[in-house]
Design an enzyme around this catalytic site. Structure first.
Site, PDB file in Angstrom:
ATOM      1  CB  THR A   1      31.309 117.332  63.782  1.00 39.47           C
ATOM      2  OG1 THR A   1      30.659 116.610  64.814  1.00 39.47           O
ATOM      3  CG2 THR A   1      31.386 118.775  64.178  1.00 39.47           C
TER       4      THR A   1
ATOM      5  CE1 TYR B   1      28.103 119.044  67.994  1.00 35.59           C
ATOM      6  CE2 TYR B   1      27.885 118.209  65.755  1.00 35.59           C
ATOM      7  CZ  TYR B   1      28.443 118.135  67.022  1.00 35.59           C
ATOM      8  OH  TYR B   1      29.311 117.124  67.296  1.00 35.59           O
TER       9      TYR B   1
ATOM     10  CB  SER C   1      30.921 108.691  62.959  1.00 39.30           C
ATOM     11  OG  SER C   1      31.533 109.112  64.147  1.00 39.30           O
TER      12      SER C   1
ATOM     13  CB  THR D   1      35.826 113.048  65.474  1.00 36.89           C
ATOM     14  OG1 THR D   1      34.848 113.561  66.376  1.00 36.89           O
ATOM     15  CG2 THR D   1      36.253 114.118  64.493  1.00 36.89           C
ATOM     16  CG  ASP D   2      31.578 110.596  68.278  1.00 34.63           C
ATOM     17  OD1 ASP D   2      32.412 111.451  68.638  1.00 34.63           O
ATOM     18  OD2 ASP D   2      30.352 110.725  68.463  1.00 34.63           O
TER      19      ASP D   2
ATOM     20  CE  LYS E   1      36.076 112.835  69.718  1.00 33.80           C
ATOM     21  NZ  LYS E   1      34.736 113.041  69.165  1.00 33.80           N
TER      22      LYS E   1
ATOM     23  CD  GLU F   1      48.371  91.672  86.553  1.00 34.30           C
ATOM     24  OE1 GLU F   1      47.915  91.663  87.695  1.00 34.30           O
ATOM     25  OE2 GLU F   1      48.189  92.620  85.754  1.00 34.30           O
TER      26      GLU F   1
HETATM   27  N1  GLU Z   1      29.015 112.296  67.123  1.00 34.16           N
HETATM   28  C1  GLU Z   1      29.337 112.939  65.913  1.00 34.16           C
HETATM   29  C2  GLU Z   1      30.090 112.059  64.931  1.00 34.16           C
HETATM   30  O1  GLU Z   1      30.932 111.284  65.268  1.00 34.16           O
HETATM   31  C3  GLU Z   1      30.074 114.169  66.180  1.00 34.16           C
HETATM   32  C4  GLU Z   1      31.507 113.977  66.459  1.00 34.16           C
HETATM   33  C5  GLU Z   1      32.356 114.575  65.375  1.00 34.16           C
HETATM   34  O2  GLU Z   1      32.160 114.352  64.205  1.00 34.16           O
HETATM   35  O3  GLU Z   1      33.272 115.301  65.761  1.00 34.16           O
HETATM   36  O4  GLU Z   1      29.786 112.163  63.773  1.00 34.16           O
END
Ligand code: GLU
Length: 377
Positions: free
Chosen positions: A63, A76, A109, A142-143, A215, A333
């Site tokens: 992103t 986007y 990602s 971020t994923d 995350k 457990e």
């Molecule tokens: N799904 C995208 C990625 O991981 C968008 C999430 C992001 O970058 O915040 O590249």
């Protein structure tokens, strides 16, 4: 050649590489990987005493390089802007460090894969081995940034900073967070105080260690957390403040595996009413290891435990938890000693999977050894 012209020329070359990558749909839902051709060497900026630190930015998409779409119904697309666009959006970035930039990929990602991980690891190790840079920044979605950072943390043999950075808002969104995050990442990569800390992730003025970061929110700016330890530090303007002690420099790293893939390890996700089908499926598809994203303390239904015990005869089973924080305790457990399981300690399932893949590449399959590594890394 002046610094600015070096960057401009690199930018032109990179734009050419990125044109190839952007020709295909690299947005959400489309599995497209656009690897730049392998580069044998980069422009080496020699280290000069008293000169600004040298930072190399390796772009992978996400992103932070995403662009909001004018089309109705489409939010986007990740991985649209070039690394040069990202640098240009941060006034004065080249005052913090002498920058070099390369595109490794330009993807969302969710499409991150082992081939790109290995390309990144080899490139970073080469840059450090050649003394071509003082720190590396990787722009990333971020994923899966927590998995890439943990992989690199385990295979990049250096004391120098490796900083992964992303953004929650696309590059052309109102109040895009990418430029500030990139500035913070370059500052950290250039900072002597950031040495000896392994790979780090920075977003929203907060620095996390690769091992701890996860995350936690689908869309909030404050999405990254280190649930078991808290953040490693904070950034405020030009100030970088670490609140934990560096530990990673003493930890042995794995050799970067040969080839373009890692041994298959599947994650099976436990839930109420679970049947053993996911375990059977992993076995049928040739998984060499299985990580259980268990309920609670890494637990699951009796029939699934039985299937895992059977699968464990010729593959490695690691119990982790879907809970999001805390340690999976051995023999509480579930009788791990009797069933021959390891637990992930406090690694979440995605990171336990990465570590198990690396252990398998060096032939570690004994549950006692696997357990030692899960506890230690
Ligand atoms: N799904 C995208 C990625 O991981 C968008 C999430 C992001 O970058 O915040 O590249």
């Amino acid at each position: 050649m002046g610094r600015r012209s070096t960057i401009a020329l690199l930018g032109l070359a990179l734009s050419a590489v990125l044109v190839v990558g952007c020709g295909a749909d690299s947005g959400n839902g489309a599995a497209v990987t656009s690897l730049a051709p392998p580069r044998a060497s980069t422009t080496v900026v020699p280290s000069v005493p008293g000169a600004p630190p040298r930072v190399t930015i390796l772009a992978t998409g996400g992103t932070i390089a995403g662009k909001a779409n004018a089309e109705p119904g489409v939010g986007y697309k990740a991985g649209q802007a070039s690394v040069q666009d990202l640098i240009s959006a941060v006034p004065g970035l080249d005052k913090i460090a002498t920058l070099q930039a390369e595109s490794i990929a330009n993807i969302g990602s969710q499409d991150m894969n082992e081939e790109i991980w290995l390309t990144l690891a080899r490139r970073i190790n080469q840059l450090f081995a050649d003394n071509a840079t003082d720190g590396v920044v990787i722009t990333h979605g971020t994923d899966t940034i927590e998995e890439t950072s943990f992989f690199l943390d385990n295979v990049v043999a250096t004391d120098k900073p490796v900083v992964l950075v992303g953004a929650v808002r696309p590059a052309n969104a109102l109040s895009a967070d990418g430029p500030a995050n990139l500035r913070a990442a370059v500052s950290i990569a250039a900072a002597p105080a950031a040495r000896g800390r392994g790979a780090m992730v920075v977003l929203n003025d907060t620095i996390h260690s690769a091992r701890e970061v996860t995350k936690t929110h689908t869309s909030s700016m404050q999405t990254f957390a280190s649930p078991n330890t808290g953040p490693a530090g904070y950034v405020s303007g030009d100030s970088i403040r670490f609140v934990t002690t560096p530990q990673s420099h003493t930890r042995p790293r794995f050799p970067v595996p040969d080839g373009s893939s890692l041994p298959r390890v599947d994650i099976v996700y436990s839930h109420a009413g679970m049947r053993p089908d996911q375990v059977d499926d992993a076995v049928r598809h040739g998984a060499k290891g299985i990580v259980l994203a268990g309920v609670g303390d890494g637990n699951t239904a009796k029939a699934v435990l039985d299937a895992l015990a059977k699968a464990n005869d010729d593959r490695v089973v690691v119990r982790s938890t879907r809970v999001g924080s805390g340690e999976v305790v051995r023999n509480a457990e579930v009788n791990d000693d009797e069933l021959g399981f390891a637990t992930s300690a406090d690694l979440n399932p995605a990171k336990a999977r990465v570590l198990l893949q690396l252990l398998l590449t060096v032939g570690i399959t004994d549950p006692v050894r696997v357990q030692q590594e899960m506890n230690a890394r």
